[in-house]
Scaffold this active site. Structure first.
Site, PDB file in Angstrom:
ATOM      1  CG  ASP A  46      -1.878   1.159   1.249  1.00  0.00           C
ATOM      2  OD1 ASP A  46      -2.966   0.997   0.675  1.00  0.00           O
ATOM      3  OD2 ASP A  46      -1.545   2.228   1.797  1.00  0.00           O
ATOM      4  CE1 TYR A  51       0.443   7.808   2.723  1.00  0.00           C
ATOM      5  CE2 TYR A  51       0.900   5.571   2.043  1.00  0.00           C
ATOM      6  CZ  TYR A  51       0.063   6.493   2.635  1.00  0.00           C
ATOM      7  OH  TYR A  51      -1.135   6.080   3.150  1.00  0.00           O
ATOM      8  CE  LYS A  76      -3.753   4.625   0.441  1.00  0.00           C
ATOM      9  NZ  LYS A  76      -2.332   4.522   0.814  1.00  0.00           N
ATOM     10  CG  HIS A 109      -4.666   9.664   0.232  1.00  0.00           C
ATOM     11  ND1 HIS A 109      -3.313   9.589   0.013  1.00  0.00           N
ATOM     12  CD2 HIS A 109      -4.851   9.201   1.497  1.00  0.00           C
ATOM     13  CE1 HIS A 109      -2.713   9.107   1.102  1.00  0.00           C
ATOM     14  NE2 HIS A 109      -3.630   8.870   2.010  1.00  0.00           N
TER      15      HIS A 109
END
Ligand code: NAD
Length: 277
Positions: A46, A51, A76, A109
């Protein structure tokens, strides 16, 4: 090799119920961490544009020697890209960063209810899906009211809703709503980022079954039917978090852990979160 069960999603695809989370793994550590998880047996990763580690996750998968089709990858759509054209180009960049021809699962997200129009964003996700370059589309951090708008105004019911769930935030109403509409629940921060690991109720169960509190907590999620992807950069914990399929909690254990709910979030409330980086 993997004994991880898969769950059927509402579009006919299958997802491994246990994966590896990569939030707060800095890019310089993300390739090694992902390679370690793949070596430990994880086949579901994931990540997210937010990120900053999609590139390194993709490199790890390429270098692992595994076939692309052997690893289930989620990313996302970041918050700044909710308008249709921005969403479409952000998806292209995600595929490029990962170095993939296709993605397994792409999520919105956050709904950003006060600043964007997540219905327009979802219609862009439907467009991406029609191209075949993403197998499954879903959402993250959507509440009932947000999902209801998608049901009323678009054609596709999301396959998953990735929400914060752990013993101090059991989310039973939203999970039941997801289930009633054929949406699989993914539980983010399944360990409450470590906050539940010293809980006396979980500790007592862990002592009785001879497991760690992290394993008991993750097993609780799995027995409730949720999908989880704990994060760790410590190899021993990565292995520990994967060793969940040779023991079980009793129904009473599951009830006792669920009773720990305090509606306590570790992250923001999606109704109030409207952050654009
Ligand atoms: P988590 O609940 O998985 O906790 C991770 C932390 O718990 C680690 O940093 C470590 O300190 C500790 N830990 C992990 N395993 C342990 C063990 N066996 N023993 C002791 N301590 C241990 O938290 P998370 O990373 O926030 O959530 C998991 C994944 O969910 C993320 O990596 C990300 O992929 C996803 N996520 C999604 C959203 C979203 O908005 N969609 C938000 C947060 C997280």
């Amino acid at each position: 090799m993997s004994e991880v069960p898969t769950l059927a999603l509402n579009d006919g695809s299958e997802i491994p119920q246990l994966g590896f989370g990569t939030y707060q793994i800095a890019p310089e550590h993300a390739k090694a961490a992902t390679l370690a998880a793949l070596e430990a047996g994880y086949r579901h990763i994931d990540t997210a544009e937010m990120y900053g580690n999609e590139k390194e996750v993709g490199e790890a998968i390429a270098e692992s020697g595994l076939a692309r089709s052997d690893v289930y990858v989620t990313s996302k759509l970041n918050n700044g890209f909710h308008a249709r054209a921005d969403a479409l180009s952000a998806f292209d960049r995600t595929l490029e960063a990962l170095g993939f021809e296709y993605l397994d699962l792409f999520l919105i997200h956050w709904p950003l209810p006060a600043v964007g129009d997540y219905v327009e964003t979802w219609k862009a996700m439907e467009e991406m899906h029609r191209t075949g370059r993403v197998s499954t589309i879903g959402v993250s951090n959507f509440h009932q009211v947000h999902l209801q708008r998608l049901f009323d105004e678009t054609e596709t019911v999301p396959a998953v809703n990735q929400i914060e769930v752990h013993p101090y935030l059991t989310q039973d109403d939203l999970r039941a709503f997801n289930t009633a509409h054929g949406i699989a629940t993914e539980a983010w921060s399944p360990l409450a980022q470590g906050n539940v690991l010293a809980d006396p109720v979980i500790t007592a169960i862990a002592e009785r079954v001879g497991r760690t509190t992290a394993q008991v907590t993750l097993r609780w999620h799995l027995q409730r039917g949720d999908i989880v992807f704990p994060k760790s950069v410590t190899r021993a914990r990565v292995d520990e978090n994967f060793a969940l399929f040779d023991f079980a909690l009793t129904p009473a254990d599951v009830v006792a852990i669920t009773a720990l709910n305090r509606d306590e979030r570790t992250g923001p409330n999606p109704d109030e979160f409207n952050y654009i980086p």
